[in-house]
Design a protein around this motif. Structure first.
Motif, PDB file in Angstrom:
ATOM      1  N   VAL A  79       0.843  -1.194   0.000  1.00 29.24           N
ATOM      2  CA  VAL A  79       0.000   0.000   0.000  1.00 29.24           C
ATOM      3  C   VAL A  79       0.881   1.248   0.000  1.00 29.24           C
ATOM      4  N   ALA A  80       1.983   1.207   0.728  1.00 32.69           N
ATOM      5  CA  ALA A  80       2.886   2.357   0.749  1.00 32.69           C
ATOM      6  C   ALA A  80       3.481   2.611  -0.633  1.00 32.69           C
ATOM      7  N   ALA A  81       3.830   1.535  -1.341  1.00 27.77           N
ATOM      8  CA  ALA A  81       4.359   1.690  -2.698  1.00 27.77           C
ATOM      9  C   ALA A  81       3.289   2.229  -3.643  1.00 27.77           C
ATOM     10  N   LEU A  82       2.069   1.745  -3.483  1.00 28.29           N
ATOM     11  CA  LEU A  82       0.964   2.217  -4.309  1.00 28.29           C
ATOM     12  C   LEU A  82       0.635   3.678  -4.008  1.00 28.29           C
ATOM     13  N   LEU A  83       0.805   4.039  -2.761  1.00 31.17           N
ATOM     14  CA  LEU A  83       0.483   5.396  -2.324  1.00 31.17           C
ATOM     15  C   LEU A  83       1.354   6.444  -3.017  1.00 31.17           C
ATOM     16  N   LYS A  84       2.564   6.070  -3.382  1.00 30.68           N
ATOM     17  CA  LYS A  84       3.445   7.009  -4.089  1.00 30.68           C
ATOM     18  C   LYS A  84       2.826   7.454  -5.416  1.00 30.68           C
ATOM     19  N   HIS A  85       2.070   6.558  -6.034  1.00 29.57           N
ATOM     20  CA  HIS A  85       1.445   6.868  -7.321  1.00 29.57           C
ATOM     21  C   HIS A  85       0.077   7.537  -7.149  1.00 29.57           C
ATOM     22  N   ILE A  86      -0.595   7.242  -6.068  1.00 29.76           N
ATOM     23  CA  ILE A  86      -1.953   7.744  -5.865  1.00 29.76           C
ATOM     24  C   ILE A  86      -1.978   9.105  -5.178  1.00 29.76           C
ATOM     25  N   LYS A  87      -1.004   9.381  -4.331  1.00 32.11           N
ATOM     26  CA  LYS A  87      -1.014  10.608  -3.540  1.00 32.11           C
ATOM     27  C   LYS A  87      -1.140  11.879  -4.384  1.00 32.11           C
ATOM     28  N   PRO A  88      -0.425  12.016  -5.502  1.00 29.16           N
ATOM     29  CA  PRO A  88      -0.624  13.236  -6.313  1.00 29.16           C
ATOM     30  C   PRO A  88      -2.053  13.406  -6.823  1.00 29.16           C
ATOM     31  N   VAL A  89      -2.695  12.308  -7.151  1.00 30.15           N
ATOM     32  CA  VAL A  89      -4.080  12.378  -7.621  1.00 30.15           C
ATOM     33  C   VAL A  89      -4.992  12.828  -6.485  1.00 30.15           C
ATOM     34  N   ILE A  90      -4.787  12.272  -5.298  1.00 31.85           N
ATOM     35  CA  ILE A  90      -5.615  12.644  -4.146  1.00 31.85           C
ATOM     36  C   ILE A  90      -5.394  14.110  -3.786  1.00 31.85           C
ATOM     37  N   LEU A  91      -4.145  14.548  -3.815  1.00 34.23           N
ATOM     38  CA  LEU A  91      -3.856  15.956  -3.501  1.00 34.23           C
ATOM     39  C   LEU A  91      -4.462  16.908  -4.519  1.00 34.23           C
ATOM     40  N   ILE A 141      -3.024  12.203   4.558  1.00 34.74           N
ATOM     41  CA  ILE A 141      -3.500  11.447   3.394  1.00 34.74           C
ATOM     42  C   ILE A 141      -2.866  10.060   3.372  1.00 34.74           C
ATOM     43  N   ASP A 142      -1.594   9.980   3.753  1.00 37.91           N
ATOM     44  CA  ASP A 142      -0.915   8.686   3.790  1.00 37.91           C
ATOM     45  C   ASP A 142      -1.624   7.722   4.748  1.00 37.91           C
ATOM     46  N   GLU A 143      -1.910   8.201   5.952  1.00 36.77           N
ATOM     47  CA  GLU A 143      -2.565   7.346   6.954  1.00 36.77           C
ATOM     48  C   GLU A 143      -3.976   6.956   6.514  1.00 36.77           C
ATOM     49  N   ALA A 144      -4.732   7.930   6.025  1.00 37.64           N
ATOM     50  CA  ALA A 144      -6.115   7.659   5.616  1.00 37.64           C
ATOM     51  C   ALA A 144      -6.165   6.685   4.443  1.00 37.64           C
ATOM     52  N   THR A 145      -5.303   6.901   3.448  1.00 45.52           N
ATOM     53  CA  THR A 145      -5.297   6.031   2.272  1.00 45.52           C
ATOM     54  C   THR A 145      -4.866   4.620   2.640  1.00 45.52           C
ATOM     55  N   GLN A 146      -3.830   4.513   3.463  1.00 43.72           N
ATOM     56  CA  GLN A 146      -3.395   3.173   3.885  1.00 43.72           C
ATOM     57  C   GLN A 146      -4.498   2.450   4.634  1.00 43.72           C
ATOM     58  N   THR A 147      -5.188   3.157   5.509  1.00 50.75           N
ATOM     59  CA  THR A 147      -6.266   2.526   6.274  1.00 50.75           C
ATOM     60  C   THR A 147      -7.390   2.062   5.359  1.00 50.75           C
ATOM     61  N   VAL A 148      -7.788   2.910   4.419  1.00 52.04           N
ATOM     62  CA  VAL A 148      -8.867   2.537   3.496  1.00 52.04           C
ATOM     63  C   VAL A 148      -8.473   1.327   2.656  1.00 52.04           C
ATOM     64  N   PHE A 149      -7.268   1.353   2.079  1.00 52.60           N
ATOM     65  CA  PHE A 149      -6.823   0.226   1.252  1.00 52.60           C
ATOM     66  C   PHE A 149      -6.738  -1.067   2.057  1.00 52.60           C
ATOM     67  N   ARG A 150      -6.253  -0.987   3.274  1.00 54.03           N
ATOM     68  CA  ARG A 150      -6.109  -2.193   4.084  1.00 54.03           C
ATOM     69  C   ARG A 150      -7.462  -2.747   4.523  1.00 54.03           C
ATOM     70  N   VAL A 151      -8.415  -1.872   4.833  1.00 54.63           N
ATOM     71  CA  VAL A 151      -9.760  -2.330   5.195  1.00 54.63           C
ATOM     72  C   VAL A 151     -10.451  -2.975   3.995  1.00 54.63           C
ATOM     73  N   VAL A 152     -10.312  -2.354   2.824  1.00 53.39           N
ATOM     74  CA  VAL A 152     -10.905  -2.923   1.607  1.00 53.39           C
ATOM     75  C   VAL A 152     -10.254  -4.272   1.298  1.00 53.39           C
ATOM     76  N   ALA A 153      -8.939  -4.367   1.432  1.00 53.85           N
ATOM     77  CA  ALA A 153      -8.252  -5.638   1.186  1.00 53.85           C
ATOM     78  C   ALA A 153      -8.729  -6.706   2.165  1.00 53.85           C
ATOM     79  N   PHE A 154      -8.924  -6.326   3.421  1.00 58.12           N
ATOM     80  CA  PHE A 154      -9.428  -7.279   4.419  1.00 58.12           C
ATOM     81  C   PHE A 154     -10.825  -7.767   4.034  1.00 58.12           C
TER      82      PHE A 154
END
Length: 177
Positions: free
Chosen positions: A35-47, A60-73
């Motif tokens: 998720v951290a690696a993916l976040l490098k590509h997604i963060k500019p879009v979110i910003l 944004i890093d914390e929120a995005t990681q939490t959302v991705f991890r919950v969805v993956a779960f």
């Protein structure tokens, strides 16, 4: 019904793929590196959408990681439900041995390929040699299983569909009285 064993094999492959996806989702849910690696590509879009680095008190890093991890779960359960459905149907269309072997082999292959694509895990030449042997074994079992199915469908059953009184146990007879 010559397509039934083929349909069973196809469903077994789908079940194996879903099991591999459930495993990948589990690794994503419990390991934040992907998720951290993916976040490098997604963060500019979110910003570009939010214009702020804080969402509900989280970065944004914390929120995005939490959302991705919950969805993956959650996807673990979705993929496992689809896998179980496909696997049970595979056993209805093909012999259980064929369904189990094809399911296991496809799970093995799909897990390895997903590991390579998503997590960057290497697949050395020795792995590919072992995979070729597994494919040869699966093909042998699948061919053998399809021959057993066609021979079994030609044979007439020797016993009646309903048990007669002589085949019933003493316990069953007493209970029936």
């Amino acid at each position: 019904m010559s397509s039934s064993p083929l349909r069973g094999a196809t469903l077994a492959v789908v079940a194996g793929l879903m099991a591999a996806l459930a495993s990948a989702a589990g690794k994503i849910a419990t390991d934040g590196t992907v998720v951290a690696a993916l976040l490098k590509h997604i963060k500019p879009v979110i910003l570009s959408i939010t214009s702020t680095d804080i969402i509900f008190g989280y970065t944004i890093d914390e929120a995005t990681q939490t959302v991705f991890r919950v969805v993956a779960f959650a996807m673990i359960f979705v993929f496992n439900a689809i896998m179980m459905n496909a696997f049970v149907k595979a056993m209805n269309f093909a012999s259980s041995v064929t369904a189990v072997v094809i399911n296991t082999a496809s799970n093995f292959f799909c897990t390895a390929v997903l590991g390579m694509l998503i997590f960057g895990e290497p697949l050395p030449l020795l792995w590919w040699a072992g995979a070729a042997l597994i494919l040869a074994g699966v093909a042998t079992i699948a061919i053998s299983g399809s021959n057993d199915t066609t021979q079994a469908s030609r044979a007439a059953p020797d016993s009646p569909a309903m048990p007669n009184e002589s085949s019933m146990s003493t316990f069953t007879k007493r209970k029936a009285d």
